[in-house]
Motif scaffolding. Sequence first.
Motif, PDB file in Angstrom:
ATOM      1  N   GLY A  74      42.525  -1.322   9.361  1.00  0.00           N
ATOM      2  CA  GLY A  74      42.943  -2.342  10.308  1.00  0.00           C
ATOM      3  C   GLY A  74      43.582  -3.565   9.691  1.00  0.00           C
ATOM      4  N   GLU A  75      43.660  -3.622   8.369  1.00  0.00           N
ATOM      5  CA  GLU A  75      44.272  -4.777   7.715  1.00  0.00           C
ATOM      6  C   GLU A  75      45.798  -4.728   7.836  1.00  0.00           C
ATOM      7  N   ALA A  76      46.433  -5.864   7.544  1.00  0.00           N
ATOM      8  CA  ALA A  76      47.887  -5.950   7.640  1.00  0.00           C
ATOM      9  C   ALA A  76      48.577  -5.210   6.498  1.00  0.00           C
ATOM     10  N   LEU A  77      47.934  -5.140   5.334  1.00  0.00           N
ATOM     11  CA  LEU A  77      48.546  -4.468   4.191  1.00  0.00           C
ATOM     12  C   LEU A  77      48.516  -2.952   4.376  1.00  0.00           C
ATOM     13  N   ASP A 229      41.932  -8.433  17.249  1.00  0.00           N
ATOM     14  CA  ASP A 229      42.277  -9.120  16.003  1.00  0.00           C
ATOM     15  C   ASP A 229      41.345  -8.721  14.867  1.00  0.00           C
ATOM     16  N   LEU A 230      40.124  -8.312  15.186  1.00  0.00           N
ATOM     17  CA  LEU A 230      39.176  -7.894  14.155  1.00  0.00           C
ATOM     18  C   LEU A 230      39.698  -6.653  13.438  1.00  0.00           C
ATOM     19  N   PRO A 231      39.762  -6.661  12.101  1.00  0.00           N
ATOM     20  CA  PRO A 231      40.272  -5.485  11.391  1.00  0.00           C
ATOM     21  C   PRO A 231      39.528  -4.197  11.707  1.00  0.00           C
ATOM     22  N   LEU A 232      38.214  -4.261  11.897  1.00  0.00           N
ATOM     23  CA  LEU A 232      37.475  -3.031  12.201  1.00  0.00           C
ATOM     24  C   LEU A 232      37.933  -2.450  13.531  1.00  0.00           C
ATOM     25  N   ALA A 233      38.103  -3.293  14.531  1.00  0.00           N
ATOM     26  CA  ALA A 233      38.575  -2.813  15.828  1.00  0.00           C
ATOM     27  C   ALA A 233      40.006  -2.282  15.721  1.00  0.00           C
ATOM     28  N   ARG A 234      40.833  -2.966  14.961  1.00  0.00           N
ATOM     29  CA  ARG A 234      42.213  -2.518  14.780  1.00  0.00           C
ATOM     30  C   ARG A 234      42.249  -1.186  14.027  1.00  0.00           C
ATOM     31  N   GLY A 235      41.335  -1.007  13.083  1.00  0.00           N
ATOM     32  CA  GLY A 235      41.265   0.263  12.374  1.00  0.00           C
ATOM     33  C   GLY A 235      40.879   1.408  13.278  1.00  0.00           C
ATOM     34  N   HIS A 236      39.918   1.170  14.166  1.00  0.00           N
ATOM     35  CA  HIS A 236      39.557   2.203  15.148  1.00  0.00           C
ATOM     36  C   HIS A 236      40.770   2.586  15.987  1.00  0.00           C
ATOM     37  N   ARG A 238      43.998   2.350  15.272  1.00  0.00           N
ATOM     38  CA  ARG A 238      44.979   3.098  14.488  1.00  0.00           C
ATOM     39  C   ARG A 238      44.502   4.510  14.189  1.00  0.00           C
ATOM     40  N   GLN A 239      43.196   4.673  13.977  1.00  0.00           N
ATOM     41  CA  GLN A 239      42.672   6.005  13.726  1.00  0.00           C
ATOM     42  C   GLN A 239      42.848   6.900  14.954  1.00  0.00           C
TER      43      GLN A 239
END
Length: 348
Positions: A74-77, A229-236, A238-239
């Motif tokens: 979920g990070e920008a990088l 905005d939370l990276p963990l939520a964004r990672g979910h 994207r997955q």
Amino acid sequence: MRFELILPGLCWPSGQGLHPARDLTLPSLATLAGFSTIRWQPRTSLEALLAGQFRSPADHAPPDTSQAHLRRLGEALPMPADGHWLCCDPAHLHFARDTLLLADASGLAIRRDEADTLMAGLNDMFADIGRFEAPAPDRWYLQLTDAPRPRFHPLADVNGRPVQLFLPDGEDVTRWARLSNELEVWLYNHPVNQAREASGQRTINGVWLWGNGRPAGQTESPFASIQADLPLARGHARQAGLEPVPATRYQPPSGPALAVVDSLLLPLLHRDPQAWAAALQRLDSDWFAPLLADLKSRRITHLHIAVPDDQHSLELDIAAGGLWKFWRKSRALDTLLASAPPPSPSTP
């Protein structure tokens, strides 16, 4: 159409003087609460609540899915394709009498240049361990060739609590305890921390390792869009094949939608009632008011609000078809939160 709103930080604890929401004008939230079916549930972590919103094609998720892998996703990088991941989050360790406590990086104000300097030094000194990186100054990761085998506790569990209660267990713990000690010694002696100490800032004198597990497999989502905005939520997201959009304010969805809004979380963590109240007022205008309007217009037919908390979790359900019930009265947030059952004796 259903809208799911996850709102960590809404449950400001009662019994600590006047509630910071007592004199706030929150008309939209009060109206939504008045038309809600309210349920108090056992404590639930944000991580568990997020995981429950997604499913694998086999309709179940592995119980040991790596939180570090999902958060890094979920990070920008851009995320490297290989390796195993650990969250290696910076922290400040300090003693209160004879008890070692940990404070996470949310109060350390780590600068980007400080994080970059420390990453370069860690990768030089501990190159045989893995590769360190910091997509954000306060979120660090360790990329490893081999999967770490201990069971680590999430940072949220240990923050502000005795470290001794949350030491890793399971396989190969001696090696990782030794590494943690070596990292603490290295950080303590680094010029970045010497400069922070000289300027009166708290030092970055430790890290907390957590989040290991199996790399997350492909998941499915019942949502057409996700705001987070939370990276963990964004990672979910994207997955599950969805690209999340920012959660700064409500965006009318074109299908079933999920939003994870974390603006109350940091003020709650720091017990800052003024910042919490200000964030809550922004939520009323930027989220609750347009959500209420979309319920009235039937753009949304059902709103579910979930509030994870370490004592009790709160769920609110509002159906558009029930807004005609004129006898339902607005309900103030402090009154709603006062209806929580007493904490279980087993709750830390």
